[in-house]
Design a protein around this motif. Structure first.
Motif, PDB file in Angstrom:
ATOM      1  N   SER A 244       1.537   5.070   0.474  1.00  0.00           N
ATOM      2  CA  SER A 244       0.866   6.369   1.332  1.00  0.00           C
ATOM      3  C   SER A 244       0.934   7.586   0.320  1.00  0.00           C
ATOM      4  O   SER A 244       2.247   8.012   0.059  1.00  0.00           O
ATOM      5  CB  SER A 244       1.661   6.287   2.594  1.00  0.00           C
ATOM      6  OG  SER A 244       1.063   7.604   2.970  1.00  0.00           O
TER       7      SER A 244
ATOM      8  N   PRO B 277      -4.077   0.512  -8.231  1.00  0.00           N
ATOM      9  CA  PRO B 277      -2.732  -0.132  -7.942  1.00  0.00           C
ATOM     10  C   PRO B 277      -2.111  -1.001  -8.868  1.00  0.00           C
ATOM     11  O   PRO B 277      -0.914  -0.886  -9.281  1.00  0.00           O
ATOM     12  CB  PRO B 277      -3.144  -0.859  -6.564  1.00  0.00           C
ATOM     13  CG  PRO B 277      -4.136  -0.021  -5.907  1.00  0.00           C
ATOM     14  CD  PRO B 277      -5.136   0.327  -7.063  1.00  0.00           C
TER      15      PRO B 277
ATOM     16  N   ARG C 106       0.867  -1.213   0.115  1.00  0.00           N
ATOM     17  CA  ARG C 106      -0.011   0.171   0.085  1.00  0.00           C
ATOM     18  C   ARG C 106       0.824   1.239  -0.176  1.00  0.00           C
ATOM     19  O   ARG C 106       1.656   1.227   0.854  1.00  0.00           O
ATOM     20  CB  ARG C 106      -0.951  -0.001   1.344  1.00  0.00           C
ATOM     21  CG  ARG C 106      -1.656   1.221   1.289  1.00  0.00           C
ATOM     22  CD  ARG C 106      -2.655   1.089   2.758  1.00  0.00           C
ATOM     23  NE  ARG C 106      -3.472   2.332   2.649  1.00  0.00           N
ATOM     24  CZ  ARG C 106      -4.780   2.242   2.248  1.00  0.00           C
ATOM     25  NH1 ARG C 106      -5.200   1.381   1.541  1.00  0.00           N
ATOM     26  NH2 ARG C 106      -5.550   3.572   2.186  1.00  0.00           N
TER      27      ARG C 106
END
Length: 378
Positions: free
Chosen positions: A245, A349, A243
């Protein structure tokens, strides 16, 4: 009672030079297209240093065409190769197996030709399916064996030229008139082989030729299947990208005037749009609508001169092609973007959030995703 081995007897009328030559013409054409387009693909992926700054970025669909032809011709070659081997395999059982030094060298060259001719389309097909049941790296091995196959094929054509010339067409000197059953059987065989090659091509080429995408039944990719309407070869999870940020991510640009940008900084810069294809080395391709910042604007801000290239570094931790380089032509083409949006939406993503490269006439493996750093190459 001792039994002696006796070689099989082939009484079929189609294991002859005329049939082998007829199928060989088609197979040779498929191999020629596959070799030339494969050479183009290899140069675009791994350009020699002296050529890197001169590779063309136009036409934008260039790599999509050549790689689509490469995969299509390689797939079409498979049924043609099987038919060719079927017509000539009785010659493996000729006696004596070696009659002279020249004959031994000829048989050795044929063995190399057959081995490489089988290796290339079979490994290429497995690469399309992204299955690698071997210990070696596919790209360098496939490229090296392609040259070996081409050399063996040229040698074979030179040795067999008199026979090929005699059976090239019905009107060729030395071609004997065939009995009606032989001619009928040969036409039926050639029609069946042509239909098989056409069928496998028609049911796979839709992954690159989108007007035929509804017939894309056997290809491992469909150009419309994937997040945001675009296929994905490597997901963020497969690339080891966790993930990201937004608050912590920075695009670092090194050069005479280095700087770093947040995602909001990139969004605040002038945004440009381009319709460009993603063209994958596995043969699928699809055009999409991209929005982002021009690469040349980012380089100019870093003080890069007009002749500079750029090295793009990904945040991925697994898999190949985590670093790619663009020569001068690609880096300063106004269509080359650091893309932030795909088809009107923020990148997912798996498509490279927060930023990825998209450039015209460039292999998909070099359209680097999850970009974290740009390095000016002087």
């Amino acid at each position: 009672m001792e039994q002696r081995f006796s070689p099989p007897v082939f009484r079929g009328r189609l294991h002859d030079a005329r049939t082998a030559t007829s199928i060989g013409r088609w197979l040779g054409a498929a191999f020629a297209v596959c070799f030339v387009t494969g050479l183009v693909s290899h140069v675009l992926q791994h350009p020699p240093h002296w050529l890197a700054d001169h590779l063309p970025s136009r036409p934008v669909w260039g790599y999509r065409l050549t790689q689509g032809l490469h995969v299509a011709s390689g797939i079409a070659a498979l049924p043609l190769l099987l038919a060719k081997l079927w017509t000539v395999y009785p010659r493996l059982f000729t006696r004596p197996p070696v009659r002279s030094v020249r004959h031994a060298l000829e048989r050795l060259s044929v063995a190399v030709l057959v081995a490489t001719a089988v290796f290339e389309p079979v490994t290429g097909l497995l690469n399309i399916a992204q299955w690698y049941p071997w210990p070696f790296s596919f790209v360098p091995a496939h490229y090296a064996v392609a040259w070996l196959l081409t050399g063996a094929l040229v040698l074979h054509l030179a040795v067999k030229y008199p026979e090929i010339r005699a059976h090239w067409s019905r009107r060729s000197p030395g071609t004997l008139a065939l009995p009606a059953p032989d001619a009928l059987d040969r036409r039926s065989l050639l029609a069946a082989v042509g239909a098989a090659a056409g069928a496998v091509t028609l049911t796979t080429v839709g992954q690159a030729l989108t007007p035929l995408e509804d017939l894309d039944l056997l290809a491992p990719r469909h150009p419309d299947h994937g997040p945001q309407g675009l296929p994905v070869n490597r997901t963020a999870a497969a690339a080891g990208v966790g993930r990201i940020s937004v608050a912590q991510w920075r695009l670092v640009v090194s050069g005479p005037r280095p700087y770093a940008l947040t995602l909001d900084d990139l969004r605040a810069m002038p945004q440009h749009e381009a319709v460009l294809p993603i063209a994958c080395v596995e043969g699928w391709s699809k055009s999409a609508h991209w929005t982002g910042v021009r690469m040349t604007d980012l380089l100019r801000r870093a003080g890069a001169p007009p002749h500079a290239g750029v090295r793009v570094v990904s945040l991925q931790t697994r898999g190949g092609y985590g670093v790619s380089e663009m020569g001068q032509v690609y880096a300063h083409d106004p269509l080359t973007l650091l893309a932030l949006r795909l088809n009107g939406r923020e990148l997912t993503p798996d498509h490279g959030f927060p930023a990825r490269v998209i450039a015209p006439n460039r292999p998909g493996v070099l359209q680097t995703k999850w970009v974290g750093r740009l390095e000016v190459l002087l």
